[in-house]
Design a protein around this motif. Structure first.
Motif, short mmCIF file in Angstrom:
data_model
loop_
_atom_site.label_atom_id
_atom_site.label_comp_id
_atom_site.label_asym_id
_atom_site.label_seq_id
_atom_site.Cartn_x
_atom_site.Cartn_y
_atom_site.Cartn_z
N PRO A 156 24.48 5.47 33.37
CA PRO A 156 25.09 5.04 32.11
C PRO A 156 25.42 3.56 32.09
CG PRO A 156 26.04 7.11 32.83
CD PRO A 156 25.21 6.61 33.96
N ALA A 157 25.91 3.02 33.21
CA ALA A 157 26.24 1.59 33.27
C ALA A 157 24.99 0.74 33.12
CB ALA A 157 26.94 1.28 34.59
N LEU B 146 28.72 -0.23 37.43
CA LEU B 146 27.57 0.10 38.27
C LEU B 146 27.77 -0.40 39.69
CD1 LEU B 146 23.86 -0.08 37.22
CD2 LEU B 146 24.55 -0.77 39.50
N GLY B 147 28.21 -1.65 39.84
CA GLY B 147 28.42 -2.20 41.17
C GLY B 147 29.47 -1.43 41.95
N GLY C 256 25.21 9.29 29.47
CA GLY C 256 26.04 10.16 30.29
C GLY C 256 26.06 11.58 29.77
N ILE C 257 26.12 11.72 28.43
CA ILE C 257 26.13 13.06 27.83
C ILE C 257 24.79 13.76 28.05
CG2 ILE C 257 26.31 14.34 25.67
CD1 ILE C 257 28.96 13.26 26.67
N LEU D 256 32.16 9.91 31.90
CA LEU D 256 33.22 8.95 32.24
C LEU D 256 32.63 7.59 32.57
CD1 LEU D 256 36.18 8.35 32.87
CD2 LEU D 256 35.76 9.15 35.22
N GLY D 257 31.53 7.59 33.33
CA GLY D 257 30.87 6.33 33.66
C GLY D 257 30.34 5.63 32.42
N GLY D 258 29.77 6.39 31.49
CA GLY D 258 29.26 5.80 30.25
C GLY D 258 30.36 5.19 29.41
#
Length: 480
Positions: free
Chosen positions: A166-167, A132-133, A414-415, A118-120
């Protein structure tokens, strides 16, 4: 039209000739060193990852002071007026069983794993800076609330840092020229190990002098303050940076012109699932993270039960490998970029070389540990070398995501990180099962299994890994 024609011709050339063509074909004379905006980003990311891992490790140390296994279990699970010997008085002590403590420590991985993909995806859609922040800020705020969450119950202690890595890769896909990726990204990643080292040392002192709640109050407050610096100092790409020089902006833009922009709403999931180079990275990440997390979580137990080090020696010796790991990240990045810049090897060869060194040599060290007799010093040296040398994969499989699919680098990380997290959950459990009957034989088998997995992952990666952008990752493919 000219760019499309060039990329079409590049597809017809062998991989060895394609690897570095985007940048080597136009040797730009721009060099700015440590004063460049991209080096500034590496430093800011280093500190951010330092903070993230300090927050992550704090619970692992504080839980020793939070729990009192010798106290009788009460219905509330809290012994409010008791304290562990050697720690500051006044803080509550919880009568959590070993099983409950394991659930608390594992809770980080649940939140960490669930937020990776999800983050990626979100960082590719909305920008790595904001994702990221926001992830670091939310983690810092939750850290501040851990003492209250502990009173509410263990189910509230869940980690939420999965969006950070990921970010970071989404940002580097827009900032790092191909011939500088290794050193820039590894300088940033070194913050993880230095943050772990400092947290291992500082958290124990804070617990002893102030009480365990202050571990979370101090680390969480510093994290929140740093997030303000993050949002002020970091910019999504060179085009939006107000202080970058025109020469550096042009240099980065030219070096990354071949890779296209960030992805949109849709992702080529079917093509990704069929991509052998991506599977090569994922399987190698699973295997190397198995070894890393096995040592990370089980080395203190091995030093105590087998090598018979006391608690003070154990803490110091468990922390030392992280210094070597951090320095190894930086040195490996510098060497990898040197080999690419001098055209000694192509991108694929460099990634495979550093992956081979970072996976094979630690496996050899682990296999040697059971055969060194009763020498604790030799065992510590071998285990420290294993954790230090494994950092060389930072210039191999870790960066390879951006090589094969820069537009989707955050999502792909992320994966593959999810594969690594699964290894981190399974490895300690497997070690526990192996050593439950016969510790000596069990530890030997645990080391052998980790070494065998690393060898398998390396063979698969060398066979199917790639250093070129895949067809499904090109912008023209997304348009079609």
């Amino acid at each position: 039209m000219q760019h499309h024609a060039d990329s079409t011709q590049a597809e017809d050339r062998p991989e060895a000739e394609q690897d570095d063509s985007p940048l080597l074909a136009q040797q730009t004379s721009f060099r700015t060193g440590l004063c460049s905006a991209r080096c500034g980003l590496a430093l800011v990311l280093h500190i951010s990852l330092f903070m993230a891992y300090s927050l992550r490790v704090g619970l692992s140390i504080a839980i020793v002071a939070m729990t009192n296994s010798s106290s009788p279990h009460s219905s509330s699970g809290i012994a409010p007026n008791s304290s562990r010997r050697g720690f500051a008085r006044g803080a509550p002590v919880y009568n959590w069983s070993a099983e409950t403590q394991g659930i608390v420590l594992s809770s980080f991985f649940y939140g960490y794993g669930l937020t990776q993909a999800l983050g990626g995806y979100c960082s590719g859609r909305f920008g790595g800076k904001h994702v990221l922040g926001s992830g670091l800020l939310l983690t810092s705020v939750l850290t501040l609330l851990v003492p209250q969450a502990a009173d509410l119950g263990v189910s509230f202690l869940i980690g939420l840092q999965g969006v950070i890595f990921p970010a970071q890769y989404t940002l580097w896909a827009k900032w790092a020229p191909p011939l500088e990726r290794s050193r820039l990204m590894n300088i940033a990643d070194a913050g993880c190990t230095f943050g772990t080292f400092c947290a291992l040392l500082m958290a124990g002192i804070i617990c002893q002098s102030l009480g365990w709640p202050f571990v979370f109050y101090i680390f969480g407050s510093v994290g929140c303050a740093w997030c303000l610096c993050w949002f002020l100092l970091v910019f999504e790409d060179p085009a939006h940076h107000p202080w970058i020089s025109a020469g550096e902006r042009e240099y980065i833009a030219l070096s990354l012109a071949h890779q296209g922009s960030s992805h949109g709403r849709s992702l080529p999931l079917v093509a990704m699932a069929k991509s052998l180079p991506l599977w090569a990275i994922a399987i190698a990440c699973f295997c190397t993270d198995w070894l890393f997390y096995m040592l990370l979580t089980c080395m203190p137990t091995f030093m105590s039960d087998v090598l018979h080090f006391d608690l003070t020696e154990n803490g110091l010796l468990s922390a030392l490998p992280y210094v070597g790991n951090g320095l190894g990240h930086i040195l490996a990045g510098l060497l990898a970029d040197f080999l690419l810049a001098r055209r000694v090897f192509g991108t694929a060869a460099v990634r495979k070389l550093f992956s081979a060194l970072g996976m094979l040599l630690p496996a050899v060290c682990l296999v040697a540990v059971p055969y060194i007799g009763c020498s604790p010093t030799a065992a510590v040296v071998l285990l420290t070398l294993a954790l230090t040398i494994i950092s060389m994969t930072g210039a191999g499989i870790n960066i390879n995501h951006i090589d094969i699919a820069p537009r989707y680098a955050g999502f792909l990380l992320g994966i593959t990180n999810t594969f690594g997290i699964v290894a981190g959950i399974i490895a300690p459990t497997a070690v526990g099962l192996l050593i439950s009957q016969d510790p000596q034989t069990g530890w030997r088998n645990a080391f052998f299994v980790s070494a065998a997995l690393n060898l398998f992952g390396l063979i698969f990666y060398v066979a199917f890994g790639s250093g070129t952008i895949q067809d499904w990752a090109r912008e023209e493919a997304a348009v079609q």
